[in-house]
Design a protein around this motif. Structure first.
Motif, PDB file in Angstrom:
ATOM      1  N   ALA A 266       2.323  32.530  20.881  1.00 27.33           N
ATOM      2  CA  ALA A 266       1.330  32.556  21.957  1.00 27.33           C
ATOM      3  C   ALA A 266       1.507  33.687  23.192  1.00 27.33           C
ATOM      4  O   ALA A 266       0.775  34.319  23.532  1.00 27.33           O
ATOM      5  CB  ALA A 266       0.809  31.206  22.529  1.00 27.33           C
ATOM      6  N   ALA A 267       2.855  33.871  23.449  1.00 23.60           N
ATOM      7  CA  ALA A 267       3.266  34.890  24.382  1.00 23.60           C
ATOM      8  C   ALA A 267       3.249  36.377  23.871  1.00 23.60           C
ATOM      9  O   ALA A 267       3.212  37.166  24.800  1.00 23.60           O
ATOM     10  CB  ALA A 267       4.780  34.418  24.798  1.00 23.60           C
ATOM     11  N   LYS A 268       3.021  36.565  22.570  1.00 27.29           N
ATOM     12  CA  LYS A 268       3.070  37.917  22.031  1.00 27.29           C
ATOM     13  C   LYS A 268       1.853  38.571  22.627  1.00 27.29           C
ATOM     14  O   LYS A 268       1.627  39.786  22.830  1.00 27.29           O
ATOM     15  CB  LYS A 268       2.671  37.857  20.583  1.00 27.29           C
ATOM     16  N   ARG A 269       0.764  37.702  22.886  1.00 31.55           N
ATOM     17  CA  ARG A 269      -0.626  38.197  23.526  1.00 31.55           C
ATOM     18  C   ARG A 269      -0.145  39.081  24.963  1.00 31.55           C
ATOM     19  O   ARG A 269      -1.085  39.968  25.025  1.00 31.55           O
ATOM     20  CB  ARG A 269      -1.736  37.175  23.532  1.00 31.55           C
ATOM     21  N   LEU A 270       0.722  38.696  25.649  1.00 33.71           N
ATOM     22  CA  LEU A 270       1.043  39.574  26.932  1.00 33.71           C
ATOM     23  C   LEU A 270       1.282  40.891  26.539  1.00 33.71           C
ATOM     24  O   LEU A 270       1.358  41.744  27.485  1.00 33.71           O
ATOM     25  CB  LEU A 270       2.298  38.801  27.450  1.00 33.71           C
ATOM     26  N   LEU A 271       1.988  40.969  25.397  1.00 34.95           N
ATOM     27  CA  LEU A 271       2.179  42.486  24.843  1.00 34.95           C
ATOM     28  C   LEU A 271       0.990  43.272  24.557  1.00 34.95           C
ATOM     29  O   LEU A 271       1.285  44.485  24.206  1.00 34.95           O
ATOM     30  CB  LEU A 271       3.378  42.463  23.966  1.00 34.95           C
ATOM     31  N   THR A 272       0.031  42.777  24.613  1.00 35.92           N
ATOM     32  CA  THR A 272      -1.369  43.594  23.931  1.00 35.92           C
ATOM     33  C   THR A 272      -2.185  43.507  25.600  1.00 35.92           C
ATOM     34  O   THR A 272      -2.275  42.810  26.435  1.00 35.92           O
ATOM     35  CB  THR A 272      -2.173  42.879  22.950  1.00 35.92           C
ATOM     36  N   PRO A 273      -3.106  44.656  25.431  1.00 35.47           N
ATOM     37  CA  PRO A 273      -4.001  44.716  26.762  1.00 35.47           C
ATOM     38  C   PRO A 273      -4.972  43.563  26.649  1.00 35.47           C
ATOM     39  O   PRO A 273      -5.411  42.936  25.445  1.00 35.47           O
ATOM     40  CB  PRO A 273      -4.720  46.063  26.457  1.00 35.47           C
ATOM     41  N   PRO A 274      -5.447  43.216  27.825  1.00 41.68           N
ATOM     42  CA  PRO A 274      -6.450  42.127  27.770  1.00 41.68           C
ATOM     43  C   PRO A 274      -7.914  42.448  27.157  1.00 41.68           C
ATOM     44  O   PRO A 274      -8.179  43.559  26.852  1.00 41.68           O
ATOM     45  CB  PRO A 274      -6.785  42.130  29.309  1.00 41.68           C
ATOM     46  N   ASP A 275      -8.278  41.359  26.420  1.00 37.62           N
ATOM     47  CA  ASP A 275      -9.519  41.498  25.724  1.00 37.62           C
ATOM     48  C   ASP A 275     -10.653  40.997  26.611  1.00 37.62           C
ATOM     49  O   ASP A 275     -10.690  39.541  26.663  1.00 37.62           O
ATOM     50  CB  ASP A 275      -9.528  40.783  24.317  1.00 37.62           C
ATOM     51  N   PRO A 276     -11.373  41.579  26.986  1.00 35.96           N
ATOM     52  CA  PRO A 276     -12.487  41.018  28.010  1.00 35.96           C
ATOM     53  C   PRO A 276     -13.032  39.856  27.587  1.00 35.96           C
ATOM     54  O   PRO A 276     -13.432  38.828  28.357  1.00 35.96           O
ATOM     55  CB  PRO A 276     -13.425  42.130  28.487  1.00 35.96           C
ATOM     56  N   LEU A 277     -13.327  39.719  26.202  1.00 38.50           N
ATOM     57  CA  LEU A 277     -14.218  38.618  26.032  1.00 38.50           C
ATOM     58  C   LEU A 277     -13.403  37.324  25.819  1.00 38.50           C
ATOM     59  O   LEU A 277     -13.846  36.169  25.711  1.00 38.50           O
ATOM     60  CB  LEU A 277     -14.625  38.884  24.238  1.00 38.50           C
ATOM     61  N   THR A 278     -12.133  37.365  25.615  1.00 41.82           N
ATOM     62  CA  THR A 278     -11.423  36.134  25.446  1.00 41.82           C
ATOM     63  C   THR A 278     -10.113  35.995  26.452  1.00 41.82           C
ATOM     64  O   THR A 278      -9.574  35.097  26.318  1.00 41.82           O
ATOM     65  CB  THR A 278     -10.632  36.070  24.031  1.00 41.82           C
ATOM     66  N   GLU A 279     -10.173  36.862  27.206  1.00 42.57           N
ATOM     67  CA  GLU A 279      -9.008  37.028  28.215  1.00 42.57           C
ATOM     68  C   GLU A 279      -8.913  35.617  29.057  1.00 42.57           C
ATOM     69  O   GLU A 279      -7.980  34.979  29.290  1.00 42.57           O
ATOM     70  CB  GLU A 279      -9.006  38.110  29.150  1.00 42.57           C
ATOM     71  N   GLN A 280     -10.171  35.125  29.681  1.00 42.02           N
ATOM     72  CA  GLN A 280     -10.076  33.915  30.687  1.00 42.02           C
ATOM     73  C   GLN A 280      -9.644  32.973  29.767  1.00 42.02           C
ATOM     74  O   GLN A 280      -8.782  32.136  30.502  1.00 42.02           O
ATOM     75  CB  GLN A 280     -11.599  33.772  31.065  1.00 42.02           C
TER      76      GLN A 280
END
Ligand code: FPP
Ligand code: MG
Length: 344
Positions: A266-280
């Motif tokens: 799950a932490a891998k997502r920190l290495l990608t830019p935020p996706d406005p739709l699912t970021e929250q």
């Protein structure tokens, strides 16, 4: 871990928060520091008075000037001189300047529960107010000893370097060690300066200055790690801003770095830019997960280790005989405990 406040029968130990309140009562001169800060808000350009006044009115713990005052008293200052008031005010002015610039860089809407200066006054006025305050700070400290001027310059350079490392190096290239370098430069540098100035202005021997300097720096590192932890564990009402900002901003906080290093997919997502739709949803799920995780325990242990180094150096600076502490010496130990108690 640290000596108890006067409590002969050992019953009903005061909490660290109560001991911190007691510490504050030992430095009524903080009112004079506040007045000295305000006295520098002089300009015939109204906005240069208004923006600093706004930030000052938002409050804050004033922990850096309190440290400078307590350190000098704990080392035997008979009176709080104008020089100590000047440097304590100068350090808080520098801190205020960094907050103004940091809120522009982070585009932070909220500071201390209210709109940040950046949100209220915009980038140009806030940026220039930061320059104004930094210049005023050097105006105050330029009248002091050379070693204080040089230490202040060094702290400011490290502030700039720490902030630059934080924003210019991609998260994936950071390690626990580089995260601690950032904490040391962007946060601990001013704590170190406050403790050093307290020792320098009481003409303490070099060994005492060195221990006070290490005390301030280690306390500052612990303080930044605690800040990183609170971003996960605390709530908006307490923090004065919403939690999870370090996750949303992909900051190289110790928590984020340890989470990536833990191998949790799950932490891998920190290495990608935020996706406005699912970021929250990502931030909320991450907070829930991290609150129960070994990452949090690891970060708390790191904060404790740095607080222990602070404790050891403070004890050395105060002469090693902890059975005979002054109230101001006890108050400095209480500051360490108070910082830790917020997360442990
Ligand atoms: C807040 O950290 C920011 C700092 C502690 C340092 C900021 C330094 C600069 C902007 C360099 C400018 C230097 C000078 C001398 C004017 P944070 O973003 O982790 O904390 P926050 O949640 O309080 O914003
Ligand atoms: Mg910030």
């Amino acid at each position: 871990m640290t000596p108890a406040l006067t409590n002969p029968d050992g019953i009903s130990q005061p909490s660290a928060k109560e001991r911190f309140a007691h510490a504050l009562a030992l430095v009524p001169e903080i009112a004079a520091v506040e007045a000295r800060i305000r006295s520098t808000f002089k300009s015939d350009v109204a906005i240069m008075r208004e923006i600093p006044e706004y930030l000052l009115s938002l409050g804050g713990k004033r922990i850096r000037p309190i440290l400078a005052l307590l350190c000098s008293k704990a080392l035997g200052a008979q009176e709080i001189t104008d020089d100590i008031i000047d440097i304590a005010a100068g350090i808080e002015l520098i801190h205020m300047a960094t907050l103004m610039h940091d809120d522009i860089i982070d585009q932070s809407p909220i500071r201390r529960h209210k709109p940040s200066a950046y949100a209220k006054y915009g980038t140009p006025g806030t940026l220039l107010s930061g320059d104004f305050l930094l210049t005023r700070a050097f105006g105050l400290c330029s009248r002091l000893d050379r070693e204080i001027i040089e230490a202040t310059e060094q702290a400011c350079i490290e502030l700039v370097e720490g902030e630059t490392l934080e924003i210019a190096v991609p998260l994936g290239e950071h390690t626990a060690s580089s995260s601690l370098t950032i904490a040391t430069r962007k946060t601990a540098s001013l704590f170190r300066l406050a403790a050093f100035c307290g020792a320098s202005l009481t003409d303490s021997p070099d060994a005492v200055k060195d221990h006070m300097t290490k005390f301030g720096e280690s306390l500052g590192i612990a303080f930044q790690i605690i800040d990183d932890i609170l971003d996960v564990t605390s709530d908006e009402a307490t923090l004065g801003k919403r939690p999870g900002i370090d996750i949303a901003e992909r900051k190289p906080s110790l928590i984020n770095i340890l989470w990536i290093a833990s191998g949790d997919p799950a932490a891998k997502r920190l290495l990608t830019p935020p996706d406005p739709l699912t970021e929250q949803a990502f931030v909320e799920e991450s907070l829930t997960k991290l609150r129960e995780s070994a990452v949090l325990t690891e970060a708390k242990n790191a904060a404790r280790r740095h607080a222990d180094v602070a404790t050891k150096n403070l004890a050395e600076a105060l002469g090693g005989d902890l059975s005979n502490l002054t109230p101001e010496g006890e108050a400095l130990f209480a500051v360490i405990d108070f910082a830790l108690e917020r997360v442990l």
